[in-house]
Write a protein that holds these residues in place. Structure first.
Motif, PDB file in Angstrom:
ATOM      1  N   SER A 104      43.617  42.519  44.455  1.00  0.00           N
ATOM      2  CA  SER A 104      43.145  41.285  43.817  1.00  0.00           C
ATOM      3  C   SER A 104      41.773  41.431  43.178  1.00  0.00           C
ATOM      4  CB  SER A 104      43.091  40.154  44.855  1.00  0.00           C
ATOM      5  OG  SER A 104      44.372  39.858  45.345  1.00  0.00           O
ATOM      6  N   ILE A 105      41.058  42.491  43.515  1.00  0.00           N
ATOM      7  CA  ILE A 105      39.680  42.624  43.042  1.00  0.00           C
ATOM      8  C   ILE A 105      39.620  42.740  41.524  1.00  0.00           C
ATOM      9  CG2 ILE A 105      37.679  44.189  43.028  1.00  0.00           C
ATOM     10  CD1 ILE A 105      38.177  44.608  46.019  1.00  0.00           C
ATOM     11  N   GLY A 106      40.518  43.518  40.919  1.00  0.00           N
ATOM     12  CA  GLY A 106      40.515  43.661  39.463  1.00  0.00           C
ATOM     13  C   GLY A 106      40.728  42.342  38.742  1.00  0.00           C
ATOM     14  N   PRO A 107      41.798  41.592  39.064  1.00  0.00           N
ATOM     15  CA  PRO A 107      42.013  40.310  38.381  1.00  0.00           C
ATOM     16  C   PRO A 107      40.871  39.318  38.584  1.00  0.00           C
ATOM     17  CG  PRO A 107      44.019  41.001  39.497  1.00  0.00           C
ATOM     18  CD  PRO A 107      42.946  41.951  39.908  1.00  0.00           C
ATOM     19  N   VAL A 108      40.324  39.271  39.795  1.00  0.00           N
ATOM     20  CA  VAL A 108      39.222  38.334  40.055  1.00  0.00           C
ATOM     21  C   VAL A 108      37.982  38.740  39.269  1.00  0.00           C
ATOM     22  CG1 VAL A 108      37.634  37.483  41.818  1.00  0.00           C
ATOM     23  CG2 VAL A 108      40.084  37.614  42.318  1.00  0.00           C
ATOM     24  N   LYS A 109      37.669  40.019  39.264  1.00  0.00           N
ATOM     25  CA  LYS A 109      36.492  40.494  38.523  1.00  0.00           C
ATOM     26  C   LYS A 109      36.655  40.233  37.029  1.00  0.00           C
ATOM     27  CE  LYS A 109      34.556  44.386  39.768  1.00  0.00           C
ATOM     28  NZ  LYS A 109      34.251  45.844  39.948  1.00  0.00           N
ATOM     29  N   HIS A 110      37.846  40.479  36.525  1.00  0.00           N
ATOM     30  CA  HIS A 110      38.117  40.267  35.106  1.00  0.00           C
ATOM     31  C   HIS A 110      37.822  38.818  34.702  1.00  0.00           C
ATOM     32  CE1 HIS A 110      40.162  40.546  31.240  1.00  0.00           C
ATOM     33  NE2 HIS A 110      40.951  39.536  31.583  1.00  0.00           N
ATOM     34  N   LEU A 111      38.254  37.854  35.521  1.00  0.00           N
ATOM     35  CA  LEU A 111      38.058  36.445  35.183  1.00  0.00           C
ATOM     36  C   LEU A 111      36.593  36.039  35.321  1.00  0.00           C
ATOM     37  CD1 LEU A 111      39.480  33.910  34.263  1.00  0.00           C
ATOM     38  CD2 LEU A 111      39.936  33.332  36.656  1.00  0.00           C
ATOM     39  N   ILE A 112      35.928  36.537  36.373  1.00  0.00           N
ATOM     40  CA  ILE A 112      34.513  36.197  36.562  1.00  0.00           C
ATOM     41  C   ILE A 112      33.693  36.672  35.364  1.00  0.00           C
ATOM     42  CG2 ILE A 112      32.445  36.748  37.917  1.00  0.00           C
ATOM     43  CD1 ILE A 112      34.215  36.676  40.418  1.00  0.00           C
ATOM     44  N   ARG A 113      33.965  37.868  34.870  1.00  0.00           N
ATOM     45  CA  ARG A 113      33.185  38.421  33.773  1.00  0.00           C
ATOM     46  C   ARG A 113      33.395  37.654  32.471  1.00  0.00           C
ATOM     47  NH1 ARG A 113      30.717  43.256  34.114  1.00  0.00           N
ATOM     48  NH2 ARG A 113      31.122  43.684  31.904  1.00  0.00           N
ATOM     49  N   ARG A 114      34.482  36.929  32.352  1.00  0.00           N
ATOM     50  CA  ARG A 114      34.745  36.143  31.139  1.00  0.00           C
ATOM     51  C   ARG A 114      34.132  34.749  31.208  1.00  0.00           C
ATOM     52  NH1 ARG A 114      40.600  35.387  31.023  1.00  0.00           N
ATOM     53  NH2 ARG A 114      40.202  34.322  29.045  1.00  0.00           N
ATOM     54  N   ALA A 115      33.843  34.281  32.429  1.00  0.00           N
ATOM     55  CA  ALA A 115      33.448  32.882  32.618  1.00  0.00           C
ATOM     56  C   ALA A 115      31.942  32.719  32.723  1.00  0.00           C
ATOM     57  CB  ALA A 115      34.114  32.334  33.885  1.00  0.00           C
ATOM     58  N   ASN A 116      31.495  31.474  32.576  1.00  0.00           N
ATOM     59  CA  ASN A 116      30.108  31.094  32.834  1.00  0.00           C
ATOM     60  C   ASN A 116      30.150  30.132  34.030  1.00  0.00           C
ATOM     61  OD1 ASN A 116      27.657  29.406  32.774  1.00  0.00           O
ATOM     62  ND2 ASN A 116      27.191  30.518  30.867  1.00  0.00           N
ATOM     63  N   LEU A 117      29.634  30.592  35.161  1.00  0.00           N
ATOM     64  CA  LEU A 117      29.740  29.812  36.396  1.00  0.00           C
ATOM     65  C   LEU A 117      28.969  28.504  36.318  1.00  0.00           C
ATOM     66  CD1 LEU A 117      29.524  32.672  39.074  1.00  0.00           C
ATOM     67  CD2 LEU A 117      31.548  31.465  38.253  1.00  0.00           C
ATOM     68  N   ASP A 118      27.871  28.483  35.558  1.00  0.00           N
ATOM     69  CA  ASP A 118      27.125  27.225  35.400  1.00  0.00           C
ATOM     70  C   ASP A 118      27.968  26.186  34.658  1.00  0.00           C
ATOM     71  OD1 ASP A 118      24.921  28.213  36.726  1.00  0.00           O
ATOM     72  OD2 ASP A 118      23.958  28.929  34.883  1.00  0.00           O
ATOM     73  N   ASP A 119      28.635  26.642  33.594  1.00  0.00           N
ATOM     74  CA  ASP A 119      29.488  25.717  32.836  1.00  0.00           C
ATOM     75  C   ASP A 119      30.648  25.205  33.693  1.00  0.00           C
ATOM     76  OD1 ASP A 119      27.842  26.163  30.698  1.00  0.00           O
ATOM     77  OD2 ASP A 119      29.235  27.499  29.636  1.00  0.00           O
ATOM     78  N   LEU A 120      31.256  26.110  34.460  1.00  0.00           N
ATOM     79  CA  LEU A 120      32.380  25.704  35.295  1.00  0.00           C
ATOM     80  C   LEU A 120      31.926  24.743  36.401  1.00  0.00           C
ATOM     81  CD1 LEU A 120      35.333  25.798  36.105  1.00  0.00           C
ATOM     82  CD2 LEU A 120      34.882  27.917  37.368  1.00  0.00           C
ATOM     83  N   ALA A 121      30.730  24.994  36.951  1.00  0.00           N
ATOM     84  CA  ALA A 121      30.202  24.090  37.977  1.00  0.00           C
ATOM     85  C   ALA A 121      30.041  22.680  37.419  1.00  0.00           C
ATOM     86  CB  ALA A 121      28.868  24.615  38.502  1.00  0.00           C
ATOM     87  N   GLN A 122      29.598  22.581  36.166  1.00  0.00           N
ATOM     88  CA  GLN A 122      29.456  21.271  35.528  1.00  0.00           C
ATOM     89  C   GLN A 122      30.824  20.605  35.338  1.00  0.00           C
ATOM     90  OE1 GLN A 122      26.772  19.538  34.931  1.00  0.00           O
ATOM     91  NE2 GLN A 122      27.914  17.841  34.004  1.00  0.00           N
ATOM     92  N   VAL A 123      31.823  21.394  34.949  1.00  0.00           N
ATOM     93  CA  VAL A 123      33.185  20.872  34.793  1.00  0.00           C
ATOM     94  C   VAL A 123      33.694  20.314  36.122  1.00  0.00           C
ATOM     95  CG1 VAL A 123      35.593  21.566  34.388  1.00  0.00           C
ATOM     96  CG2 VAL A 123      33.788  22.351  32.834  1.00  0.00           C
ATOM     97  N   ILE A 124      33.427  21.029  37.207  1.00  0.00           N
ATOM     98  CA  ILE A 124      33.892  20.596  38.530  1.00  0.00           C
ATOM     99  C   ILE A 124      33.184  19.308  38.944  1.00  0.00           C
ATOM    100  CG2 ILE A 124      33.903  21.210  40.985  1.00  0.00           C
ATOM    101  CD1 ILE A 124      34.248  24.156  40.078  1.00  0.00           C
ATOM    102  N   ARG A 125      31.867  19.230  38.697  1.00  0.00           N
ATOM    103  CA  ARG A 125      31.117  18.011  39.064  1.00  0.00           C
ATOM    104  C   ARG A 125      31.646  16.801  38.291  1.00  0.00           C
ATOM    105  NH1 ARG A 125      26.684  21.634  39.264  1.00  0.00           N
ATOM    106  NH2 ARG A 125      26.180  21.212  37.075  1.00  0.00           N
TER     107      ARG A 125
END
Length: 747
Positions: free
Chosen positions: A704-725
């Motif tokens: 699972s490490i490859g798929p998870v790493k691949h998605l993390i590297r494409r995303a912006n965690l700050d933007d996603l955190a705002q979406v979740i809030r």
């Protein structure tokens, strides 16, 4: 021993055998058999119904009913008197068929003129293949001896059906074990595999159901039963090291093997014309029908014992079963009712997948399958009955689906799916040396779960930063005795050596619940998942906990050591366990042994109660790991071993994420590192969401490490955190749709 007064029983069976041996088509055999039975039973009608599919019975041959109805008359399982016999596995005997409960009138057969009805299941070891029916014009119930005689005939028909004697020429009913079959089970371990069936307990095929020499067959049976009894006596003679409960189980086993009633019934069956093997199978099928529908757990457990005894006896009689000299096929897929961890490890990495009729997501087999990184499907009901060694098989662990003897189109589509997965893994391999860094520069540590030395080569290949969870119970589960301190120390040392300086977090013994040691007294608990398990066992049996802690410290040999305690529910449990670790360190130092350079002591938070512990608890922990599998099941009160409810609740449920956010905040305030460990950590969408909430370490299976790493590297965690809030502020029940929309917009 008096014989039953069944008309021409032996003669009928021999005539049936001769008919079955003739070089003719399947339909002709069926037609001649119904005529023979009707003549012998002095009835106007004899009909054979076979399953066309698992839910549909078809009239395949008849003497006495309208010939035009053959292969046209069909009924659902449970429908009519015939369907009732098939559903219950028990005979229906009535002198007034039209007035019997559930009667279904089928005008195309012309059966309205027949009042009496006797139907018996054509079954083999619990597998119902069809129904054998006789009918007469006069209103009468058939005698008990007539019912028994027809059951004996049905037993022979079952064996012949098993061997493909009734393969149809043109009507679509084929021999068993030849058609494609789809099994819908449950996911035990993700992944996909194509291969050939290897049965852990190979089927015993009775090729001689009819006796030629009654006395010889009875002698064979007596000798085989005697051999079986000696086997069990030998097991008991070596039971000195067993506890009281284990010995009681063997005693019950011996009582069954010495049962005079069992022996008498089989001898009588042979007297009616069955071979020794067929007599054993007939009694096994009859007992299954009687006990299999019982609501009494004790009786159902005795059925397992009786099945095992019968199968042992069949192997003695036929020489079939295990150790036949057969070689594992290429790309073997193991198929079994259930299997223990030691037996599964004996097969090792040669297996491409595993399919079980039973099992659970937290079972020993599932743990070993994850360690071996092979797909596992559980709850694939009746596959051991349907599968034969060497059958082609496709295992879809992602969806819990198994294709046995698949059609070419299904195989082609499956291979396309595997090729796409392999291509994706190649892309992930390019990320192996890169950090899991998002677009805003935040780095998430991705670690792997392990439990065997065989896992450790995946550490470098997967790109994992270390081992976030090393399950130490597997070394206990796969042995027949408690491993010694020296054995454990040597193993833990090899693990740390193989890690090459990367951190390994060892979880102390997590037993109980679904993980019961073979040498441990079983606990009869109504809810074992919430019972005497994990750290509760460790604190009550401190000798084992201390031995394990000593072994870990000796394995470290001066290197840094990380230890975490499982299933901590109160701060008091953690403080007591931590005190044991510190005491063992001081004791090792006192006797002149090298102690760990640093000793990190953490807790696995698997119960909601710990999230509300005092601040002092969070401060005392060197690290905390969220045990997601247990934490989620207790949060939602949904047993993860129960297929009806374990997928009912969404991990991205707003309430659950708010709960996780509270834990993150408390750990941040205390300066305590927090990780998430469990199945959800290896699911890219869930993993990304946890990272956006603020968890900076995730532990998962290596693949699972490859798929998870691949998605993390494409995303912006700050933007996603705002979406979740924003989703939470909108009072939605789950943030999954919002997260999915965000991911759809990524490039």
């Amino acid at each position: 021993m008096p014989e039953r007064s069944v008309p021409d029983s032996r003669s009928l069976l021999r005539r049936l055998r001769d008919t079955l041996a003739e070089p003719t088509g399947g339909q002709d055999r069926l037609d001649r058999i119904t005529s023979l039975i009707a003549d012998s039973m002095h009835t106007h009608v004899c009909s054979i119904y076979l399953f066309r599919d698992p839910e549909t019975l078809e009239l395949c041959a008849t003497t006495g009913l309208n010939p035009e109805s053959v292969h046209h008359t069909r009924m659902r399982l449970g429908e009519g008197l015939v369907g009732r016999v098939a559903r219950t596995g028990t005979p229906v005997n009535t002198g007034d068929a039209p007035g019997a409960p559930g009667f279904r009138y089928m005008p195309e057969t012309g059966e309205e003129i027949y009042s009496s009805f006797l139907g018996v299941p054509i079954q083999r070891v619990g597998e119902i293949l069809g129904v054998l029916v006789v009918q007469s014009r006069e209103a009468r119930e058939f005698l008990e001896d007539e019912v028994y005689g027809l059951e004996v005939v049905a037993m022979v028909l079952a064996e012949m059906t098993e061997l493909g004697a009734f393969t149809a020429d043109h009507n679509g009913i084929g021999a068993t074990h030849r058609f494609p079959v789809l099994f819908r089970g449950a996911t035990g371990q993700e992944g996909a595999a194509e291969g050939r069936v290897w049965l852990h307990e190979p089927r015993v095929v009775v090729t001689n159901p009819v006796a030629d020499d009654i006395e010889h067959e009875q002698k064979r049976l007596v000798e085989a039963v005697s051999g079986l009894q000696h086997q069990i006596d030998d097991m008991l003679s070596g039971s000195a090291t067993m506890d009281k409960e284990q010995r009681q189980v063997l005693e019950a086993y011996r009582m069954l093997a010495h049962s005079r009633g069992w022996m008498r019934r089989m001898v009588e069956d042979i007297g009616l014309g069955l071979s020794a093997e067929a007599a054993v199978e007939k009694e096994q099928a009859t007992t299954r029908s009687k006990l299999g529908q019982s609501s009494d757990a004790y009786l159902r457990e005795r059925l397992h014992d009786f099945d095992d005894l019968s199968n042992r006896l069949l192997r003695l009689l036929t020489g079939q079963g295990r150790d036949t000299g057969a070689q594992l096929p290429e790309n073997p897929i193991l198929v079994a009712r259930n299997i223990g961890p030691a037996e599964l490890l004996d097969y090792g990495r040669v297996l491409k997948g595993v399919v079980l009729e039973e099992g659970s997501v937290g079972s020993h087999a599932a743990i070993v399958a994850r360690a071996l990184a092979i797909p596992l499907v559980i709850h694939a009901g009746r596959i051991t009955t349907e599968a034969l060694n060497g059958d082609p098989i496709l295992v879809d662990g992602d969806n819990g689906i198994v294709h046995l003897r698949p059609e070419d189109s299904v195989t082609a589509a499956f291979r396309d799916k595997m090729a796409m997965a392999a291509e994706a893994q190649k892309r992930y391999a390019d990320l192996r040396e890169l950090p899991a860094e998002d677009q805003s520069g935040k780095v998430i540590s991705l670690t792997m779960n392990a439990g065997l030395m065989a896992d450790l080569p995946s550490l470098a290949g997967s790109g994992a930063d270390g081992v976030g969870l090393f399950r130490t119970e597997l070394q206990f589960l796969t042995r027949s005795r408690v491993p010694s301190r020296g054995e454990l120390a040597a193993l833990y040392k090899r693990v740390m050596d193989a890690a090459g300086g990367k951190q390994v977090q060892f979880r102390t013994l997590d037993i109980g619940s679904d993980k019961v040691l073979p040498y441990m007294k079983p606990q009869d608990e109504p809810n074992p998942a919430m019972g005497w398990r994990a750290i509760r066992v460790g604190l009550d049996k401190r000798g084992v906990l201390r031995m394990q802690l000593q072994a870990l410290m000796r394995a470290a040999d001066g290197r840094p050591l990380s230890v975490m305690f499982p299933f901590i529910a109160t701060p008091e449990e953690f403080h007591a366990a931590r005190a044991e670790a510190l005491h063992m360190r001081d004791r090792e130092a006192k006797i002149g042994r090298r102690v760990p350079e640093t000793l990190r002591i953490g807790a696995m938070m698997e119960t909601p109660s710990l999230a509300f512990a005092p601040d002092s608890f969070f401060a005392a922990c060197d690290f905390i790991s969220l045990g997601g599998n247990d934490l989620k099941q207790f949060f939602f009160a949904a047993d993860r071993e129960n297929e009806r409810v374990r997928r009912r609740y969404d991990t991205l449920d707003t309430a659950f994420l708010s709960f996780i956010s509270g834990i993150i905040a408390r750990c941040d305030n205390a300066g305590t590192p927090l990780s998430f460990c469990g199945e959800d950590a290896g699911r890219p969408v869930e993993a990304l969401t946890f990272a956006a909430l603020g968890i900076r370490t995730l532990s998962m299976r290596p693949a699972s490490i490859g798929p998870v790493k691949h998605l993390i590297r494409r995303a912006n965690l700050d933007d996603l955190a705002q979406v979740i809030r924003e989703a939470q502020d909108a009072n939605v029940e789950t943030v999954r749709p919002a997260v999915t929309r965000y991911l759809a917009g990524l490039h």
